[in-house]
Design a protein around this motif. Structure first.
Motif, PDB file in Angstrom:
ATOM      1  N   ARG A   1       6.236  -4.957  11.099  1.00 63.81           N
ATOM      2  CA  ARG A   1       6.452  -6.165  11.925  1.00 63.81           C
ATOM      3  C   ARG A   1       6.170  -5.922  13.411  1.00 63.81           C
ATOM      4  NH1 ARG A   1       9.857  -9.370   8.821  1.00 63.81           N
ATOM      5  NH2 ARG A   1      10.016 -10.868  10.510  1.00 63.81           N
ATOM      6  N   CYS A   2       5.070  -5.257  13.644  1.00 61.07           N
ATOM      7  CA  CYS A   2       4.654  -5.034  15.024  1.00 61.07           C
ATOM      8  C   CYS A   2       3.858  -6.213  15.550  1.00 61.07           C
ATOM      9  CB  CYS A   2       3.812  -3.766  15.105  1.00 61.07           C
ATOM     10  SG  CYS A   2       2.229  -3.930  14.257  1.00 61.07           S
ATOM     11  N   TYR A   3       3.435  -7.079  14.644  1.00 63.65           N
ATOM     12  CA  TYR A   3       2.695  -8.307  14.977  1.00 63.65           C
ATOM     13  C   TYR A   3       1.333  -8.065  15.612  1.00 63.65           C
ATOM     14  CZ  TYR A   3       7.296 -10.185  13.993  1.00 63.65           C
ATOM     15  OH  TYR A   3       8.482 -10.476  13.395  1.00 63.65           O
TER      16      TYR A   3
ATOM     17  N   ASN B   1      -1.274 -10.905  16.816  1.00 62.59           N
ATOM     18  CA  ASN B   1      -1.738 -10.913  18.200  1.00 62.59           C
ATOM     19  C   ASN B   1      -3.229 -10.644  18.334  1.00 62.59           C
ATOM     20  OD1 ASN B   1       0.974 -11.179  18.481  1.00 62.59           O
ATOM     21  ND2 ASN B   1       1.205  -9.667  20.096  1.00 62.59           N
TER      22      ASN B   1
ATOM     23  N   GLU C   1       4.807 -20.035  21.194  1.00 65.34           N
ATOM     24  CA  GLU C   1       5.979 -19.433  20.577  1.00 65.34           C
ATOM     25  C   GLU C   1       5.763 -19.427  19.072  1.00 65.34           C
ATOM     26  OE1 GLU C   1       9.719 -20.987  21.806  1.00 65.34           O
ATOM     27  OE2 GLU C   1      10.796 -19.296  20.929  1.00 65.34           O
TER      28      GLU C   1
ATOM     29  N   GLU D   1       9.499 -15.781  16.326  1.00 63.77           N
ATOM     30  CA  GLU D   1      10.311 -15.532  17.517  1.00 63.77           C
ATOM     31  C   GLU D   1      11.393 -16.577  17.727  1.00 63.77           C
ATOM     32  OE1 GLU D   1       6.806 -14.827  19.494  1.00 63.77           O
ATOM     33  OE2 GLU D   1       7.063 -12.799  18.735  1.00 63.77           O
TER      34      GLU D   1
ATOM     35  N   SER E   1      16.557 -19.706  13.027  1.00 64.63           N
ATOM     36  CA  SER E   1      15.753 -18.531  12.780  1.00 64.63           C
ATOM     37  C   SER E   1      15.037 -18.736  11.440  1.00 64.63           C
ATOM     38  CB  SER E   1      16.716 -17.353  12.745  1.00 64.63           C
ATOM     39  OG  SER E   1      16.078 -16.205  12.355  1.00 64.63           O
TER      40      SER E   1
ATOM     41  N   LYS F   1      14.572 -10.787  11.003  1.00 63.46           N
ATOM     42  CA  LYS F   1      13.812  -9.818  11.783  1.00 63.46           C
ATOM     43  C   LYS F   1      13.675  -8.458  11.107  1.00 63.46           C
ATOM     44  CE  LYS F   1      14.812 -11.672  16.408  1.00 63.46           C
ATOM     45  NZ  LYS F   1      13.751 -12.646  16.283  1.00 63.46           N
ATOM     46  N   THR F   2      14.219  -8.325   9.915  1.00 62.28           N
ATOM     47  CA  THR F   2      14.170  -7.009   9.281  1.00 62.28           C
ATOM     48  C   THR F   2      12.799  -6.763   8.640  1.00 62.28           C
ATOM     49  OG1 THR F   2      14.782  -7.614   7.030  1.00 62.28           O
ATOM     50  CG2 THR F   2      16.573  -7.408   8.619  1.00 62.28           C
TER      51      THR F   2
ATOM     52  N   GLN G   1      14.840   1.019  11.558  1.00 63.58           N
ATOM     53  CA  GLN G   1      14.277  -0.179  12.170  1.00 63.58           C
ATOM     54  C   GLN G   1      15.258  -1.351  12.111  1.00 63.58           C
ATOM     55  OE1 GLN G   1      10.211  -1.074  11.199  1.00 63.58           O
ATOM     56  NE2 GLN G   1      10.126  -2.715  12.683  1.00 63.58           N
ATOM     57  N   HIS G   2      16.016  -1.428  11.037  1.00 59.86           N
ATOM     58  CA  HIS G   2      17.102  -2.408  11.033  1.00 59.86           C
ATOM     59  C   HIS G   2      18.320  -1.790  10.369  1.00 59.86           C
ATOM     60  CE1 HIS G   2      15.991  -3.579   6.822  1.00 59.86           C
ATOM     61  NE2 HIS G   2      14.829  -3.194   7.258  1.00 59.86           N
TER      62      HIS G   2
ATOM     63  N   ILE H   1      -2.934  -6.651  23.822  1.00 58.82           N
ATOM     64  CA  ILE H   1      -2.584  -7.868  23.095  1.00 58.82           C
ATOM     65  C   ILE H   1      -1.071  -7.993  22.900  1.00 58.82           C
ATOM     66  CG2 ILE H   1      -4.838  -8.084  21.962  1.00 58.82           C
ATOM     67  CD1 ILE H   1      -3.524  -6.959  19.402  1.00 58.82           C
TER      68      ILE H   1
ATOM     69  N   CYS I   1       1.321  -6.222  21.377  1.00 59.51           N
ATOM     70  CA  CYS I   1       1.874  -6.064  20.036  1.00 59.51           C
ATOM     71  C   CYS I   1       2.961  -4.988  20.092  1.00 59.51           C
ATOM     72  CB  CYS I   1       0.774  -5.673  19.051  1.00 59.51           C
ATOM     73  SG  CYS I   1       0.008  -4.086  19.398  1.00 59.51           S
ATOM     74  N   GLY I   2       3.489  -4.630  18.945  1.00 61.91           N
ATOM     75  CA  GLY I   2       4.550  -3.632  18.938  1.00 61.91           C
ATOM     76  C   GLY I   2       4.072  -2.269  18.466  1.00 61.91           C
ATOM     77  N   VAL I   3       2.761  -2.082  18.341  1.00 64.92           N
ATOM     78  CA  VAL I   3       2.268  -0.830  17.774  1.00 64.92           C
ATOM     79  C   VAL I   3       2.698   0.374  18.608  1.00 64.92           C
ATOM     80  CG1 VAL I   3       0.207   0.519  17.222  1.00 64.92           C
ATOM     81  CG2 VAL I   3       0.303  -1.879  16.587  1.00 64.92           C
TER      82      VAL I   3
ATOM     83  N   PHE J   1       6.648   0.761  18.535  1.00 64.25           N
ATOM     84  CA  PHE J   1       7.238   1.031  17.224  1.00 64.25           C
ATOM     85  C   PHE J   1       6.798   2.396  16.685  1.00 64.25           C
ATOM     86  CE2 PHE J   1       8.296  -3.552  15.640  1.00 64.25           C
ATOM     87  CZ  PHE J   1       9.169  -3.685  16.694  1.00 64.25           C
TER      88      PHE J   1
ATOM     89  N   THR K   1      21.119  -8.997  16.237  1.00 61.64           N
ATOM     90  CA  THR K   1      21.151 -10.397  15.811  1.00 61.64           C
ATOM     91  C   THR K   1      22.143 -10.547  14.655  1.00 61.64           C
ATOM     92  OG1 THR K   1      19.294  -9.938  14.339  1.00 61.64           O
ATOM     93  CG2 THR K   1      18.775 -10.959  16.444  1.00 61.64           C
TER      94      THR K   1
ATOM     95  N   ASN L   1      18.023  -4.359  15.256  1.00 55.36           N
ATOM     96  CA  ASN L   1      16.604  -4.232  14.925  1.00 55.36           C
ATOM     97  C   ASN L   1      15.852  -3.620  16.099  1.00 55.36           C
ATOM     98  OD1 ASN L   1      16.514  -5.899  12.385  1.00 55.36           O
ATOM     99  ND2 ASN L   1      17.336  -7.386  13.809  1.00 55.36           N
TER     100      ASN L   1
ATOM    101  N   PHE M   1       6.812  -7.243  23.713  1.00 56.10           N
ATOM    102  CA  PHE M   1       6.942  -8.603  23.172  1.00 56.10           C
ATOM    103  C   PHE M   1       7.426  -9.566  24.252  1.00 56.10           C
ATOM    104  CE2 PHE M   1       8.164  -6.774  18.719  1.00 56.10           C
ATOM    105  CZ  PHE M   1       6.828  -6.533  18.442  1.00 56.10           C
TER     106      PHE M   1
END
Ligand code: SF4
Ligand code: SF4
Ligand code: SF4
Ligand code: SF4
Lengths: 273, 337
Positions: A162-164, A168, A177, A181, A186, A190-191, B63-64, B229, B231-233, B236, B247, B257, B263
């Motif tokens: 989930r780095c998106y 992107n 949005e 996010e 929700s 987010k897991t 990660q979570h 871009i 991202c979370g690469v 993470f 959350t 998480n 982001f």
């Protein structure tokens, strides 16, 4: 090489004559075989451009963020994304000068039908026409049992962190949005549990249905080797069959989901005709 | 410190023995890629093993992770129950020295003077780290201390068909039956010198931290981030990045998480205001946190040079290049090896 010279010549001309403020292209990266997006703003910076194997990011992605008048060096897929961005009012045709080439990467995208830019203000053609997509991979996949198909998608989605990067890197994913996010409500957890991951990927696939042009940027961006292009290609095939529509080929056709006709196919609905 | 010479067979026997008491995790190959997983009790990473795709941080800081559960009961006080602490005893075998060092950096955050994270702490206490020194660095690596023992309980060197074993910590010494093996003489220890090291001068040095002090408002950030871009690469996959978000989920759990400063939602406030509105502020934050704020607070940069962000960034935004460009005041440098 000649293609690159023509690209540079045009880019220099555009910058020198102040027709654009920036030219988007690629320069050589820091690892073997990698090229990296490059923004040339001065004439002498144009010399840093390359056009070779490894120029595979979809540059159309940057157009929605640029406020300057830009020229962009495109291959087939980038040019198709630009058409979609114009059709969806994300950019205007006037805002961008398109230098169209033929994709310099070879063999990387086996199903590519449009290596050559389909829209351009200045086209450097190498005469490779469009090829019909046979969707052989999707046809094979459709033959599998529902369990086997589910297993495949679950296996791919389970690798996701989930780095998106996929979202992107995608020119069609320009939402200010994204649903992932939002948190009131929700829509998706987010897991990286399989449930959350699958919801993320299926929703994204639905959101780009009829808009995805199968550029593969999402798959290439993924650090974990998640490959869900079959999902995108299944959508592509369905839209093509049900709505007789292939997006990103002409400014004269609407995107399938942007218009409604009384006799639209309902086959995508459960129990629909 | 004393180093012991083990044959491959000796090593396997010792690890098997550890496996009776511990869950042994080792680099496991799947489709050309290594990640830490259950050790099969027989194979050792071969020459193709350079490092794992994912850093080891998720073995300590998943990660979570559920922190607590709560339940509303009408007319009563809510019932709150903290999650159980992890108890599994583990060995991580084959971790690279850069990643072992990253654990010592994470310790500063999660086991610092101000805060101690009980979940992280339990996992750290229950885990023995056996690191394996690289034979050859990857193209994207830029660590300058391949022999660092920081964060390792035991360090292993691979020498053709033998292994040199050096217990470092008390925990490591207690788990290694040194009396059963021969101490290596200096001829053998000398062979360590044959291990190849990248020729990078230290990219993240003190003068970089000083430089960063001066350029918070510089236009260089806008230029550097243009192709990013967001991202979370890079965060993470970074062994030292440790930001998180807490959350609630629908089942009444507080879940922690991973989050990423790259982001847009990372700094977005309830009012809708975002103090880091664009990629410019976000890339600056990532660089500043690693090479300025972290050193300011803990005296060491929060980058171990593992090269994961270099290798996996989808647009080849190379942190080495970023740092060199900052050091050289905007001048671009070729960073190819
Ligand atoms: S979903 Fe993937 S293949 Fe489709 S347009 Fe986006 S990046 Fe390209
Ligand atoms: S790029 Fe890959 S790992 Fe990242 S969110 Fe997309 S599928 Fe998941
Ligand atoms: S910043 Fe990059 S090279 Fe440094 S530790 Fe993190 S992932 Fe590794
Ligand atoms: S991996 Fe690359 S593109 Fe993604 S946030 Fe990091 S620097 Fe930007």
């Amino acid at each position: 090489m000649i293609v690159l010279e023509k690209i540079k010549e045009k880019a220099k001309e555009l910058l020198a004559e102040n027709k654009v403020e920036v030219v988007l292209g690629f320069t050589r990266g820091t690892l073997p075989g990698k090229c990296t997006p490059y923004f040339a703003r001065k004439v002498d910076e144009v010399e840093n451009f390359v056009w070779e194997e490894g120029c595979n990011h979809n540059l159309a992605n940057y157009l929605t963020k640029l406020s300057q008048k830009a020229a962009i060096i495109v291959k087939g897929c980038d040019s198709r994304s630009i058409i979609n961005l114009i059709k969806e009012n994300q950019i205007t045709r006037e805002q961008v000068y398109i230098i169209g080439g033929t994709c310099p990467s070879t063999g990387e995208c086996p199903d590519c039908q449009h290596q050559e830019a389909v829209i351009a203000d200045y086209k450097i053609s190498e005469g490779e026409g469009a090829i019909e997509d046979s969707f052989q991979d999707v046809l094979e996949f459709e033959k599998l049992s529902p369990e086997a198909r589910k297993e495949y998608f679950y296996k791919e989605a389970s690798k996701c962190i989930r780095c998106y990067a996929c979202r992107n890197a995608c020119p069609a994913c320009y939402c200010k949005e994204c649903f992932v996010e939002e948190n009131l409500p929700s829509w998706v957890g987010k897991t990286t549990g399989i449930g959350d991951n699958i919801i993320f990927h299926l929703t994204r696939a639905m959101h780009v249905a009829g808009r995805c042009i199968d550029c593969g940027a999402c798959v290439r961006a993924c650090p974990m080797g998640v490959n869900l292009s079959l999902l995108n290609r299944k959508m592509l095939k369905d839209v093509q069959e049900m709505f007789k529509n292939v997006s990103g080929l002409s400014l004269d056709t609407e995107l399938a989901l942007n218009e409604y006709k009384q006799d639209d196919s309902q086959k995508f609905l459960i129990g629909g005709e | 410190m004393a180093k012991y010479l083990l044959t491959k067979k000796d090593l396997l026997i010792w690890l098997k023995k550890l496996q009776q008491e511990y869950e042994v995790l080792a680099p496991v190959k799947e489709k050309k890629v290594y990640n830490f997983g259950h050790w099969d009790g027989k194979s050792l990473p071969d020459k193709s093993y350079q490092n794992t795709l994912k850093p080891p941080k998720d073995l300590f800081f998943p990660q979570h992770e559920i922190l607590l559960k709560y339940k509303k009961v009408k007319g009563q006080r809510p019932i709150i129950k903290a999650a159980d602490l992890p108890e599994e005893k583990r060995v991580i075998f084959g971790i690279r020295p850069c990643d072992a060092k990253s654990l010592s950096l994470l310790d500063k955050v999660f086991l610092g003077e101000e805060y101690q994270d009980p979940f992280y702490q339990a996992r750290r206490l229950n885990t023995l780290i056996i690191s394996l020194v690289c034979r050859e660095p990857k193209e994207s690596c830029f660590c300058t201390q391949p022999f660092s023992v920081e964060g390792s309980d035991i360090v292993l060197f691979e020498l053709n068909d033998k292994y040199l074993v050096e217990p470092i910590s008390e925990k490591g010494k207690n788990c290694f039956p040194s009396a059963s093996y021969c101490e290596a003489d200096f001829h053998i220890i000398d062979k360590i010198k044959e291990i190849k090291i990248n020729t990078y001068e230290e990219i993240a040095s003190a003068d970089l931290t000083e430089k960063l002090d001066l350029i918070f408002d510089s236009p260089i950030w806008k230029e550097l981030q243009e192709k990013c871009i967001n991202c979370g690469v890079c965060s993470f996959l970074c062994p030292t990045c440790h930001c998180f978000d807490i959350t609630d989920n629908q089942q009444g759990s507080k879940v922690r998480n991973w989050d990423s400063c790259m982001f847009s939602g990372f700094t977005k406030q309830a009012s809708g205001h975002n103090p880091r509105p664009s990629g410019t502020e976000r890339l600056r934050q990532r660089v500043m946190h690693k090479f300025k704020y972290f050193p300011d607070k803990y005296g060491v940069v929060a980058c171990v040079g593992c090269g994961r962000c270099v290798e996996k960034c989808p647009v080849n935004l190379d942190i080495r290049q970023v740092l060199l460009q900052i050091k050289n005041g905007g001048e671009k440098l070729e960073c190819r090896m």
